[in-house]
Write a protein that holds these residues in place. Structure first.
Motif, PDB file in Angstrom:
ATOM      1  N   ILE A  91       0.819  -1.210   0.000  1.00 53.91           N
ATOM      2  CA  ILE A  91       0.000   0.000   0.000  1.00 53.91           C
ATOM      3  C   ILE A  91       0.852   1.260   0.000  1.00 53.91           C
ATOM      4  O   ILE A  91       0.528   2.238  -0.699  1.00 53.91           O
ATOM      5  N   GLY A 224      -3.420   4.448   2.205  1.00 55.37           N
ATOM      6  CA  GLY A 224      -4.685   3.802   1.912  1.00 55.37           C
ATOM      7  C   GLY A 224      -5.599   4.630   1.035  1.00 55.37           C
ATOM      8  O   GLY A 224      -6.719   4.209   0.734  1.00 55.37           O
ATOM      9  N   PHE A 317      -7.956  -5.387   2.138  1.00 54.24           N
ATOM     10  CA  PHE A 317      -7.183  -4.706   1.096  1.00 54.24           C
ATOM     11  C   PHE A 317      -6.487  -5.719   0.200  1.00 54.24           C
ATOM     12  O   PHE A 317      -6.454  -5.563  -1.024  1.00 54.24           O
ATOM     13  N   TRP A 322      -4.771  -3.893  -4.187  1.00 48.04           N
ATOM     14  CA  TRP A 322      -4.524  -2.457  -4.080  1.00 48.04           C
ATOM     15  C   TRP A 322      -4.709  -1.754  -5.420  1.00 48.04           C
ATOM     16  O   TRP A 322      -5.279  -0.651  -5.485  1.00 48.04           O
TER      17      TRP A 322
END
Length: 425
Positions: A91, A224, A317, A322
């Motif tokens: 991320i 994020g 996630f 991602w």
């Protein structure tokens, strides 16, 4: 993508959304049995349904094994931290050993300043953005005073040009170059909390290094939310929280990136026993020997409960991917801008001013709207109609539709409600 103004078009986008089922993995707020529209992932992300089970697992381990749960069972607590690093590294764009999950954001900023703000001679000054988040301002002010320096002359606050709401990359680079002989550190937010502007971290880092300074970032509103490549951009350090876009819960444990080139013992730090090299940590010997990598900056025994809460979100996630999250976030934000442009075309003088930059590379999920007239009444009306948005003085509403649990139909409904409210004031 060519958008269309109808509700049916928004519904079609939701139906075609490859991430649509992830909405069901979160607990959505409701009123009288009716789901509300939650656009505050920039403030506190929603609770994943996995969270309770992951917390219960820790509580069961504690009940069954006591302190031995650090070393026994299917998921010993001693190794829990390491499992968080690979998904988090994807991320924020770095190596897992450049990450550590610990403390909270302001504590970590102080720890990073202890390591990376070393004023000497003329090189004492810190460049930051004006109207940074207050916690950052307080951290810098008190840390500078700790060194016996005057914040008024040591901290350089860079404000937008008159009539502008955001800072250009060129202005930041010019300020760095102008103060190159006296600059020790550049410390900016990755995304400005008030305007939603995404800064060009690569260009700012390169300018800081060219001036002989270090570059660090507060990524509370970036992690994020937007693409990051901290290692490749050569960022020296960064800190963030996990309770906004990363959904780890109120007061969640924080995250820190420290570039690999700083991992050696030559980098000063404030130490604690959990940062001691793990192979010999339990010998309880004098003389600090850091654990290799960013993990060597840890201080105290961490809470497995906070680890578990973060893991619940990171697992989602990873399942979503991602790249797919970023793709939907971009389309969702583009659609919001399209709808706001339609609103302004309709209302004209009663419309809203968008403080967030229009350029896609300079914005993430968040959009900040400067409302006309008595904005607080508009905010209150939106709240009454079931929209979670954020109020900031003067007359600013912030909202952030996020990919994992927000829908195109919610954006359509919000802009319809906003147009109706503004038309009636």
């Amino acid at each position: 993508m060519q958008f269309e103004p109808t509700r049916a078009f928004a519904a079609a986008l939701d139906q075609e959304d490859p991430l649509r089922d992830f909405r069901n993995q979160f607990i959505l707020p409701s009123r009288g049995g009716q789901e509300l529209v939650y656009f505050l992932g920039n403030s506190l992300g929603l609770q994943p349904r996995l969270t309770r089970a992951y917390l219960d697992e820790i509580l069961d381990q504690w009940a069954s094994h006591g302190v031995e749960a650090f070393f026994t069972g299917s998921r010993p607590w001693i190794a829990y931290h390491d499992a968080l690093l690979p998904p988090l590294a994807r991320i924020v764009g770095c190596r897992p050993d450049e990450l550590v999950v610990m403390n909270q954001l302001s504590v970590n900023l102080h720890l990073m300043l202890a390591s990376f703000y070393q004023p000497a001679g003329k090189r004492t000054r810190i460049l930051c953005e004006a109207k940074a988040f207050p916690s950052d301002q307080y951290v810098l002010e008190t840390h500078v005073r700790h060194h016996g320096l005057d914040p008024a002359t040591t901290i350089l606050e860079l404000a937008p040009a008159p009539g502008e709401s955001t800072l250009s990359t060129a202005a930041i680079q010019a300020a760095i170059d102008r103060h190159r002989e006296e600059l020790a550190l550049v410390l900016l937010g990755g995304v400005n909390y008030y305007t939603g502007q995404v800064f060009d971290l690569a260009a700012i880092t390169e300018a800081a290094h060219r001036a002989g300074a270090l570059a660090g970032f507060d990524l509370a509103h970036a992690a994020g939310n937007v693409p990051l490549r901290l290692h490749d951009w050569d960022v020296d350090f960064a800190c963030w929280c996990h309770y906004k876009y990363l959904n780890a819960g109120p007061g969640a444990i924080g995250g820190v990136f420290i570039h690999a080139r700083h991992h050696g013992p030559q980098t000063p730090r404030l130490a604690g026993w959990w940062g001691y090299q793990r192979a010999t940590r339990f010998r309880m010997e004098k003389g600090f020997v850091p654990d290799p990598g960013a993990a060597g900056w840890q201080l105290s025994t961490p809470s497995p409960l906070l680890y578990a809460s973060l893991r619940a979100s990171l697992d989602l996630f990873d399942q979503a991917g991602w790249a797919r999250i970023l793709d939907k976030a971009s389309r969702l934000n583009d659609y919001l801008w399209y709808r706001l442009d339609l609103l302004n075309d309709t209302l004209r003088q009663q419309g809203v001013r968008l403080l967030t930059p229009r350029e896609p590379q300079a914005r993430g999920c968040q959009v900040s709207l400067l409302l006309p007239g008595e904005g607080r009444g508009v905010y209150d009306a939106l709240t009454e109609r079931g929209f979670f948005v954020d109020w900031r003085e003067p007359n600013v509403v912030r909202l952030a539709p996020v990919a994992l649990y927000n829908q195109f139909g919610e954006v359509w409904a919000f802009t319809e409600a906003l147009q109706d409210i503004l038309s009636s004031v």
